[in-house]
Scaffold this motif. Sequence first.
Motif, mmCIF file in Angstrom:
data_model
loop_
_atom_site.group_PDB
_atom_site.id
_atom_site.type_symbol
_atom_site.label_atom_id
_atom_site.label_comp_id
_atom_site.label_asym_id
_atom_site.label_seq_id
_atom_site.Cartn_x
_atom_site.Cartn_y
_atom_site.Cartn_z
ATOM 1 N N ALA A 137 15.362 69.498 -27.577
ATOM 2 C CA ALA A 137 15.310 70.551 -26.581
ATOM 3 C C ALA A 137 14.427 70.199 -25.491
ATOM 4 O O ALA A 137 14.570 70.630 -24.327
ATOM 5 C CB ALA A 137 15.119 71.855 -27.209
ATOM 6 N N ASN A 138 13.131 69.813 -25.911
ATOM 7 C CA ASN A 138 12.006 69.507 -24.909
ATOM 8 C C ASN A 138 12.000 68.028 -24.393
ATOM 9 O O ASN A 138 11.078 67.613 -23.642
ATOM 10 C CB ASN A 138 10.766 69.781 -25.642
ATOM 11 C CG ASN A 138 10.609 71.070 -25.964
ATOM 12 O OD1 ASN A 138 11.091 72.249 -25.260
ATOM 13 N ND2 ASN A 138 10.062 71.486 -27.283
ATOM 14 N N GLY A 139 13.096 67.259 -24.728
ATOM 15 C CA GLY A 139 13.399 65.905 -24.300
ATOM 16 C C GLY A 139 13.552 65.828 -22.666
ATOM 17 O O GLY A 139 13.709 66.699 -21.995
ATOM 18 N N PRO A 140 13.298 64.513 -22.011
ATOM 19 C CA PRO A 140 13.562 64.703 -20.671
ATOM 20 C C PRO A 140 14.771 64.751 -20.137
ATOM 21 O O PRO A 140 14.777 65.118 -18.924
ATOM 22 C CB PRO A 140 13.052 63.092 -20.546
ATOM 23 C CG PRO A 140 13.431 62.212 -21.715
ATOM 24 C CD PRO A 140 12.910 63.422 -22.777
ATOM 25 N N GLY A 141 15.968 64.584 -20.765
ATOM 26 C CA GLY A 141 17.357 64.864 -20.133
ATOM 27 C C GLY A 141 17.537 63.958 -19.039
ATOM 28 O O GLY A 141 17.036 62.886 -18.789
ATOM 29 N N ASP A 142 18.303 64.241 -18.037
ATOM 30 C CA ASP A 142 18.713 63.376 -17.136
ATOM 31 C C ASP A 142 17.704 63.417 -16.140
ATOM 32 O O ASP A 142 17.342 62.016 -15.561
ATOM 33 C CB ASP A 142 20.229 63.902 -16.331
ATOM 34 C CG ASP A 142 21.454 63.794 -17.244
ATOM 35 O OD1 ASP A 142 21.499 62.618 -17.409
ATOM 36 O OD2 ASP A 142 22.093 64.570 -17.118
ATOM 37 N N ALA A 143 17.076 64.414 -15.664
ATOM 38 C CA ALA A 143 15.983 64.479 -14.439
ATOM 39 C C ALA A 143 14.859 63.668 -14.850
ATOM 40 O O ALA A 143 14.237 62.805 -14.249
ATOM 41 C CB ALA A 143 15.845 65.982 -14.221
#
Length: 381
Positions: A45-51
Amino acid sequence: MKRIIICCLLGCALSAMAQTSEQFSIATLNVDGLPKKILVFNVNANGPGDAGSSRIGKYLIKKNYDLVFMQEDFNYHDVMKVWLEDDYKLDEWTGDVEFVDHKIDFLHLQNHRFECDGLMACWKNDLTVTTAPRIAWKQNFGKFSHALDELVTKGFRRYEVTLKGGQRIVVYNMHMDASDDADVDDGNDTKDKEARMAQWMQLKDDILRQLDTRPVIIVGDVNSLYKRDDVKKQFIDGIAETGLATVSDVFIELKNEGKYPEYDKDAKLRDEHLDELAGETLDKILYINPITGTQLKPLSFNVDKEGYTYEGKPLGDHYPVSATFEITDRKTGIESTPLDQTTVSGAKSIYDLGGRQVSHPHSGLYIERDGEKTNKRVIKN
């Protein structure tokens, strides 16, 4: 007088030839590319994701490392790739961690493993790199607990690199089993540590099997701390004891006065304890110099925090670790003796620099050992 000048010039030319060298930079970083959710389960849930992954790509372009090795490059690969593909050549991507488009046996979900390792490499366009097949670890621990290490196909990959000046090195990139903080606190990480050590031993065997005159660099998220994992004795000293090569940790050599933290099998160390170990990180850069051939010398080591934060936190799982090296052809401290018929007779045996016994050596350098396999000397055929 002319003879003296000619001899001096010849000596300088030979000395220059003997010390041909070049420098290069290398970095390793866990890009934390697991998806935020898998189905209805929170995974990262706290990962960097796309941005955040896009920011990592922009960061790497700005840093301009010659060689970059990543771990956990799963679901946001394309977001980073778009920043890198003009200046770098990229390794093959092994896929994402999603149930969509994957063949899943939902009745036996406990047996599922995603056929991807998250390992990625990129290198500047003026380097030449040959890749070997990916190797999965023979031992893991943790399917739905203990950091989910059996969810994906963790392992390592070997790269043969020719630098722009023509020097050649070998690089191993890997991701080893992790330990959850809760398991560490409870003293319940024994099997995690056993899996990591089995992985170090598998890595050692592969390195020694293919060792030649090229130096080797080991990078990756090894999830190992010297006080918690007996890497110094089992891996570093284990390779040195073969007489074929020496092994050094760049952080230990340049930042910790060459002193390794003392191993304590009962140590309970979480990530926030790393500062107590004089800055040791879970991401490491080690290098192996064969006893002859080209040699590596580390010039710098950095935990690269600058530019790798967003809202006060690292963009990826940890801060990147980088080093610069000098590589030289100069051979130091090696005495070679011509090989003759008496050398291969009696109780003595001949081995190549990869540790393989040979009965009819061709031209090159070899190790002569007695019947006890005690390293005796380097010989030249």
